[in-house]
Design a protein around this motif. Structure first.
Motif, PDB file in Angstrom:
ATOM      1  N   LEU A  69       0.913  -1.208  -0.075  1.00 42.75           N
ATOM      2  CA  LEU A  69       0.099  -0.059  -0.053  1.00 42.75           C
ATOM      3  C   LEU A  69       0.592   1.251   0.013  1.00 42.75           C
ATOM      4  O   LEU A  69       0.503   2.184  -0.809  1.00 42.75           O
ATOM      5  CB  LEU A  69      -1.024   0.098   1.163  1.00 42.75           C
ATOM      6  CG  LEU A  69      -2.100  -1.203   1.196  1.00 42.75           C
ATOM      7  CD1 LEU A  69      -3.043  -1.011   2.430  1.00 42.75           C
ATOM      8  CD2 LEU A  69      -2.765  -1.229   0.093  1.00 42.75           C
ATOM      9  N   ALA A  70       1.867   1.268   0.787  1.00 45.83           N
ATOM     10  CA  ALA A  70       2.777   2.348   0.645  1.00 45.83           C
ATOM     11  C   ALA A  70       3.530   2.568  -0.737  1.00 45.83           C
ATOM     12  O   ALA A  70       3.664   3.693  -1.144  1.00 45.83           O
ATOM     13  CB  ALA A  70       4.153   2.216   1.649  1.00 45.83           C
ATOM     14  N   GLN A  71       3.824   1.472  -1.424  1.00 44.85           N
ATOM     15  CA  GLN A  71       4.513   1.458  -2.721  1.00 44.85           C
ATOM     16  C   GLN A  71       3.419   1.953  -3.551  1.00 44.85           C
ATOM     17  O   GLN A  71       3.700   2.816  -4.259  1.00 44.85           O
ATOM     18  CB  GLN A  71       4.881   0.054  -3.085  1.00 44.85           C
ATOM     19  CG  GLN A  71       6.128  -0.217  -2.296  1.00 44.85           C
ATOM     20  CD  GLN A  71       6.643  -1.591  -2.637  1.00 44.85           C
ATOM     21  OE1 GLN A  71       5.822  -2.509  -3.538  1.00 44.85           O
ATOM     22  NE2 GLN A  71       7.759  -2.097  -2.365  1.00 44.85           N
ATOM     23  N   TYR A 105       1.759   5.969  -7.573  1.00 46.49           N
ATOM     24  CA  TYR A 105       0.479   6.365  -8.227  1.00 46.49           C
ATOM     25  C   TYR A 105       0.180   8.133  -7.617  1.00 46.49           C
ATOM     26  O   TYR A 105      -0.930   8.524  -7.881  1.00 46.49           O
ATOM     27  CB  TYR A 105      -0.666   5.649  -8.243  1.00 46.49           C
ATOM     28  CG  TYR A 105      -0.546   4.255  -8.629  1.00 46.49           C
ATOM     29  CD1 TYR A 105      -0.597   4.207 -10.156  1.00 46.49           C
ATOM     30  CD2 TYR A 105       0.078   2.992  -8.212  1.00 46.49           C
ATOM     31  CE1 TYR A 105      -0.332   3.377 -10.919  1.00 46.49           C
ATOM     32  CE2 TYR A 105       0.275   1.976  -8.939  1.00 46.49           C
ATOM     33  CZ  TYR A 105      -0.036   1.940 -10.238  1.00 46.49           C
ATOM     34  OH  TYR A 105       0.371   1.034 -11.090  1.00 46.49           O
ATOM     35  N   GLN A 106       0.645   8.276  -6.349  1.00 50.03           N
ATOM     36  CA  GLN A 106       0.541   9.674  -6.184  1.00 50.03           C
ATOM     37  C   GLN A 106      -0.992  10.078  -5.872  1.00 50.03           C
ATOM     38  O   GLN A 106      -1.498  10.986  -6.032  1.00 50.03           O
ATOM     39  CB  GLN A 106       1.127  10.784  -6.892  1.00 50.03           C
ATOM     40  CG  GLN A 106       2.468  10.484  -7.417  1.00 50.03           C
ATOM     41  CD  GLN A 106       3.504  11.133  -6.485  1.00 50.03           C
ATOM     42  OE1 GLN A 106       3.301  12.253  -5.738  1.00 50.03           O
ATOM     43  NE2 GLN A 106       4.610  10.494  -5.905  1.00 50.03           N
ATOM     44  N   GLY A 107      -1.652   9.119  -4.875  1.00 54.62           N
ATOM     45  CA  GLY A 107      -2.873   9.435  -4.596  1.00 54.62           C
ATOM     46  C   GLY A 107      -4.217   9.011  -5.538  1.00 54.62           C
ATOM     47  O   GLY A 107      -5.217   9.189  -5.464  1.00 54.62           O
ATOM     48  N   ARG A 108      -3.597   8.591  -6.829  1.00 58.39           N
ATOM     49  CA  ARG A 108      -4.618   8.325  -7.754  1.00 58.39           C
ATOM     50  C   ARG A 108      -5.496   7.174  -7.559  1.00 58.39           C
ATOM     51  O   ARG A 108      -6.174   6.930  -8.443  1.00 58.39           O
ATOM     52  CB  ARG A 108      -3.973   8.223  -9.398  1.00 58.39           C
ATOM     53  CG  ARG A 108      -3.394   9.709  -9.797  1.00 58.39           C
ATOM     54  CD  ARG A 108      -3.122   9.778 -11.213  1.00 58.39           C
ATOM     55  NE  ARG A 108      -3.608   8.763 -11.941  1.00 58.39           N
ATOM     56  CZ  ARG A 108      -2.835   7.785 -12.833  1.00 58.39           C
ATOM     57  NH1 ARG A 108      -1.633   7.883 -12.692  1.00 58.39           N
ATOM     58  NH2 ARG A 108      -3.611   6.901 -13.607  1.00 58.39           N
ATOM     59  N   GLU A 138       0.902   4.019  -3.100  1.00 62.40           N
ATOM     60  CA  GLU A 138       0.800   5.542  -2.755  1.00 62.40           C
ATOM     61  C   GLU A 138       1.950   6.225  -3.418  1.00 62.40           C
ATOM     62  O   GLU A 138       1.718   7.448  -4.003  1.00 62.40           O
ATOM     63  CB  GLU A 138       0.824   5.690  -1.239  1.00 62.40           C
ATOM     64  CG  GLU A 138       0.549   7.159  -0.831  1.00 62.40           C
ATOM     65  CD  GLU A 138      -0.529   8.069  -1.508  1.00 62.40           C
ATOM     66  OE1 GLU A 138      -0.427   9.288  -1.801  1.00 62.40           O
ATOM     67  OE2 GLU A 138      -1.618   7.258  -1.593  1.00 62.40           O
ATOM     68  N   GLN A 139       3.068   5.805  -3.203  1.00 64.28           N
ATOM     69  CA  GLN A 139       4.326   6.331  -3.734  1.00 64.28           C
ATOM     70  C   GLN A 139       4.268   6.486  -5.395  1.00 64.28           C
ATOM     71  O   GLN A 139       4.705   7.456  -5.841  1.00 64.28           O
ATOM     72  CB  GLN A 139       5.515   5.745  -3.355  1.00 64.28           C
ATOM     73  CG  GLN A 139       6.699   6.546  -3.775  1.00 64.28           C
ATOM     74  CD  GLN A 139       7.992   5.725  -3.259  1.00 64.28           C
ATOM     75  OE1 GLN A 139       8.046   4.558  -2.700  1.00 64.28           O
ATOM     76  NE2 GLN A 139       9.252   6.570  -3.225  1.00 64.28           N
ATOM     77  N   LYS A 198      -7.364   4.885  -5.211  1.00 61.28           N
ATOM     78  CA  LYS A 198      -8.277   4.869  -3.550  1.00 61.28           C
ATOM     79  C   LYS A 198      -8.069   3.609  -3.249  1.00 61.28           C
ATOM     80  O   LYS A 198      -8.329   2.626  -3.991  1.00 61.28           O
ATOM     81  CB  LYS A 198      -9.208   5.493  -3.950  1.00 61.28           C
ATOM     82  CG  LYS A 198      -9.296   7.124  -4.646  1.00 61.28           C
ATOM     83  CD  LYS A 198      -8.510   7.958  -3.789  1.00 61.28           C
ATOM     84  CE  LYS A 198      -8.704   9.334  -4.450  1.00 61.28           C
ATOM     85  NZ  LYS A 198      -7.562  10.049  -4.030  1.00 61.28           N
ATOM     86  N   VAL A 199      -7.978   3.311  -1.847  1.00 61.14           N
ATOM     87  CA  VAL A 199      -7.808   2.212  -1.128  1.00 61.14           C
ATOM     88  C   VAL A 199      -9.313   1.883  -0.484  1.00 61.14           C
ATOM     89  O   VAL A 199      -9.284   2.816   0.611  1.00 61.14           O
ATOM     90  CB  VAL A 199      -6.686   1.958  -0.276  1.00 61.14           C
ATOM     91  CG1 VAL A 199      -6.677   0.709   0.585  1.00 61.14           C
ATOM     92  CG2 VAL A 199      -5.385   1.958  -1.237  1.00 61.14           C
TER      93      VAL A 199
END
Length: 88
Positions: free
Chosen positions: A56-58, A63-66, A60-61, A68-69
């Protein structure tokens, strides 16, 4: 929980991805490939046997928030997460 991640795209338009059937050394690459193939607004339902916090951290890094989880299930041995690709 009633979702079966082994089925192809369901009538709800959600694409399942069962990470439990992918060799561990290929998992992250396969997941990123699947996420890269989504169009904005599409959802990939991810099934796994553990909570993938490093992944999940990877995501976020990368896809820069694109992406959604949203957790569908978060039980020991069965974690299901919806990944929604938003527009850029």
């Amino acid at each position: 929980m009633s979702h079966d991640c082994s089925m192809p795209k369901g009538p709800d338009g959600i694409y399942p991805f069962d990470a439990r059937g992918v060799a561990k050394r290929f998992r992250h690459a396969a997941i990123f490939g699947a996420l890269d193939a989504l169009f904005p607004g599409e959802i990939m339902r991810f099934c796994n046997d553990h909570d993938p916090l490093p992944l999940l951290a990877q995501i976020e890094q990368r896809y820069q928030g694109r992406v959604k989880v949203a957790y569908v299930a978060r039980e020991p041995g069965q974690v299901v997460i919806d990944f929604l690709l938003s527009a850029a």
